[in-house]
Design an enzyme around this catalytic site. Sequence first.
Site, PDB file in Angstrom:
ATOM      1  N   TYR A  59       0.829  -1.217   0.000  1.00 34.46           N
ATOM      2  CA  TYR A  59       0.000   0.000   0.000  1.00 34.46           C
ATOM      3  C   TYR A  59       0.864   1.270   0.000  1.00 34.46           C
ATOM      4  CZ  TYR A  59      -2.987   3.553   2.332  1.00 34.46           C
ATOM      5  OH  TYR A  59      -3.640   4.698   2.691  1.00 34.46           O
ATOM      6  N   ARG A  96      -9.715  -4.585  21.820  1.00 33.80           N
ATOM      7  CA  ARG A  96      -8.698  -5.409  21.155  1.00 33.80           C
ATOM      8  C   ARG A  96      -7.409  -5.329  21.984  1.00 33.80           C
ATOM      9  NH1 ARG A  96      -7.148  -3.842  15.012  1.00 33.80           N
ATOM     10  NH2 ARG A  96      -6.245  -2.040  16.064  1.00 33.80           N
ATOM     11  N   ALA A  97      -6.806  -6.476  22.241  1.00 41.18           N
ATOM     12  CA  ALA A  97      -5.599  -6.513  23.078  1.00 41.18           C
ATOM     13  C   ALA A  97      -4.506  -5.632  22.483  1.00 41.18           C
ATOM     14  CB  ALA A  97      -5.100  -7.944  23.198  1.00 41.18           C
ATOM     15  N   GLY A  98      -3.863  -4.872  23.339  1.00 47.08           N
ATOM     16  CA  GLY A  98      -2.703  -4.084  22.901  1.00 47.08           C
ATOM     17  C   GLY A  98      -3.035  -2.710  22.357  1.00 47.08           C
ATOM     18  N   PHE A 141       1.824   7.402  11.885  1.00 52.33           N
ATOM     19  CA  PHE A 141       0.653   7.169  12.723  1.00 52.33           C
ATOM     20  C   PHE A 141      -0.362   6.412  11.841  1.00 52.33           C
ATOM     21  CE2 PHE A 141       1.456   8.978  16.969  1.00 52.33           C
ATOM     22  CZ  PHE A 141       2.805   9.208  16.775  1.00 52.33           C
ATOM     23  N   HIS A 176      -7.321  -2.827   9.443  1.00 53.95           N
ATOM     24  CA  HIS A 176      -7.391  -1.385   9.674  1.00 53.95           C
ATOM     25  C   HIS A 176      -8.816  -0.850   9.579  1.00 53.95           C
ATOM     26  CE1 HIS A 176      -2.978  -1.523   8.524  1.00 53.95           C
ATOM     27  NE2 HIS A 176      -3.044  -1.207   9.801  1.00 53.95           N
ATOM     28  N   TYR A 212       5.777  -6.421  17.046  1.00 55.73           N
ATOM     29  CA  TYR A 212       5.850  -5.585  15.840  1.00 55.73           C
ATOM     30  C   TYR A 212       6.583  -4.280  16.150  1.00 55.73           C
ATOM     31  CZ  TYR A 212       4.405  -2.131  12.395  1.00 55.73           C
ATOM     32  OH  TYR A 212       4.412  -1.114  11.481  1.00 55.73           O
TER      33      TYR A 212
HETATM   34  N1  UFG Z   1     -10.846  -0.614  15.289  1.00 59.16           N
HETATM   35  C1  UFG Z   1     -12.157  -0.974  15.556  1.00 59.16           C
HETATM   36  N2  UFG Z   1     -12.740  -1.919  14.766  1.00 59.16           N
HETATM   37  C2  UFG Z   1     -12.084  -2.522  13.744  1.00 59.16           C
HETATM   38  C3  UFG Z   1     -10.734  -2.143  13.479  1.00 59.16           C
HETATM   39  C4  UFG Z   1     -10.156  -1.187  14.274  1.00 59.16           C
HETATM   40  O1  UFG Z   1     -12.786  -0.469  16.475  1.00 59.16           O
HETATM   41  O2  UFG Z   1     -12.674  -3.391  13.077  1.00 59.16           O
HETATM   42  C5  UFG Z   1     -10.242   0.421  16.123  1.00 59.16           C
HETATM   43  C6  UFG Z   1      -8.986  -0.051  16.822  1.00 59.16           C
HETATM   44  O3  UFG Z   1      -9.277  -0.671  18.043  1.00 59.16           O
HETATM   45  C7  UFG Z   1      -8.225   1.270  16.991  1.00 59.16           C
HETATM   46  C8  UFG Z   1      -8.658   2.090  15.769  1.00 59.16           C
HETATM   47  O4  UFG Z   1      -9.839   1.466  15.287  1.00 59.16           O
HETATM   48  O5  UFG Z   1      -8.660   1.928  18.130  1.00 59.16           O
HETATM   49  C9  UFG Z   1      -7.639   2.086  14.662  1.00 59.16           C
HETATM   50  O6  UFG Z   1      -7.252   0.740  14.412  1.00 59.16           O
HETATM   51  P1  UFG Z   1      -6.341   0.322  13.178  1.00 59.16           P
HETATM   52  O7  UFG Z   1      -6.192  -1.161  13.226  1.00 59.16           O
HETATM   53  O8  UFG Z   1      -6.868   0.933  11.931  1.00 59.16           O
HETATM   54  O9  UFG Z   1      -4.958   1.031  13.477  1.00 59.16           O
HETATM   55  P2  UFG Z   1      -4.018   0.940  14.763  1.00 59.16           P
HETATM   56  O10 UFG Z   1      -4.122   2.253  15.459  1.00 59.16           O
HETATM   57  O11 UFG Z   1      -4.242  -0.278  15.567  1.00 59.16           O
HETATM   58  O12 UFG Z   1      -2.624   0.686  14.065  1.00 59.16           O
HETATM   59  C10 UFG Z   1      -1.808   1.683  13.564  1.00 59.16           C
HETATM   60  C11 UFG Z   1      -0.936   1.080  12.480  1.00 59.16           C
HETATM   61  C12 UFG Z   1      -0.070   0.007  13.056  1.00 59.16           C
HETATM   62  C13 UFG Z   1       0.690   0.553  14.222  1.00 59.16           C
HETATM   63  C14 UFG Z   1      -0.219   1.192  15.215  1.00 59.16           C
HETATM   64  C15 UFG Z   1       0.534   1.899  16.302  1.00 59.16           C
HETATM   65  O13 UFG Z   1      -1.741   0.558  11.458  1.00 59.16           O
HETATM   66  O14 UFG Z   1       0.833  -0.443  12.080  1.00 59.16           O
HETATM   67  O15 UFG Z   1      -1.013   2.176  14.594  1.00 59.16           O
HETATM   68  O16 UFG Z   1      -0.115   1.691  17.509  1.00 59.16           O
HETATM   69  F1  UFG Z   1       1.353  -0.454  14.843  1.00 59.16           F
END
Ligand code: UFG
Length: 318
Positions: A11, A275-277, A165, A183, A137
Amino acid sequence: MKLLVTGGAGYIGSVCTARLLAAGHEVVVLDDLSTGHADAVPEDCRFVQGDVGEAGVLLAEGFDGVLHFAAKSLVGESVQDPSKYWHGNVVTSVRLLDAMRDAGVPRLVFSSTAATYGEPDQVPIRETVPTRPTNPYGATKLAIDQAITSYAEAYGLAATSLRYFNVAGAYGRFGERHTTETHLIPLVLQVATGQREQIQIYGDDWPTEDGTCIRDYIHVLDLAEAHLLALETAVAGRHRIYNLGNGTGFSVRQVVDTCREVTGHPIPAVVAPRRAGDPAVLVASSELAQSELGWKPQRADLADIVRDAWGFTQSQFS
Ligand code: UFG
């Protein structure tokens, strides 16, 4: 410049390759297609399918720089199978760094991540906050950053790590289509196209105004511009690290609402367990990138970001 882009079939790598080509650079893409797509590689560049850890032969041709996007990047998978991440990210990157040193490649731009910070005490997050990754990761990306620092100091590499971010949006035919999609924005848009019935909101009891997690969404084209600036301003022997975000946080509910407005689809949402983490709030301070790189996000409006992602999603399913 003649540039090697690892992960150019993914991407962010494909968007950046398209922008580098538009800016007049010569690009060779190296990607093993483990998660990328051959048809995502822009037409006007050479594509080599292969292992990034074996880049030495290619680099011996002579390159002005490497943009290293190729990585394993699923947080959950990194917890289940850390070996895949320590080998696929750290071992491969160190081999790439050695190959760059041996071939005398002077510049590197590396895709680092906000996940290197973990659960920060301060928001917005500056580059000076402690790095305490909460999953393998983030730990592997931090380990690579540390390797880069020592290689820059010892071997004179001009290196820049960009800590992304939440990257979203698209650039024409280049957009986000992961086989395993985790995502938020692409998942929500899958509901609007009918591929998914509803979106799960991972927790509504977080310590935020509406109870859902807050993230800083940045347009992939703004991100690409930062890579161009990082290449142009590279300094031999220095490893610079910059956060890249818009500096504004949006909650999961706000993202879903924006997707409803942009798509005109009701997008059913249900609350699911946390979601964990996941940290509650991740918002970047990009002041350093703005002052040192001269970078300024041009597409900070969340609706614009979603609109571009939606245009791409529709093009995939029309
Ligand atoms: N979320 C939902 N439902 C979903 C998917 C995501 O509620 O089906 C929430 C997640 O819990 C989070 C937010 O939407 O609060 C964003 O989640 P993403 O998975 O889109 O992105 P992240 O913030 O988890 O991840 C991003 C990058 C990772 C990086 C991380 C740093 O994509 O590569 O930030 O914490 F590791």
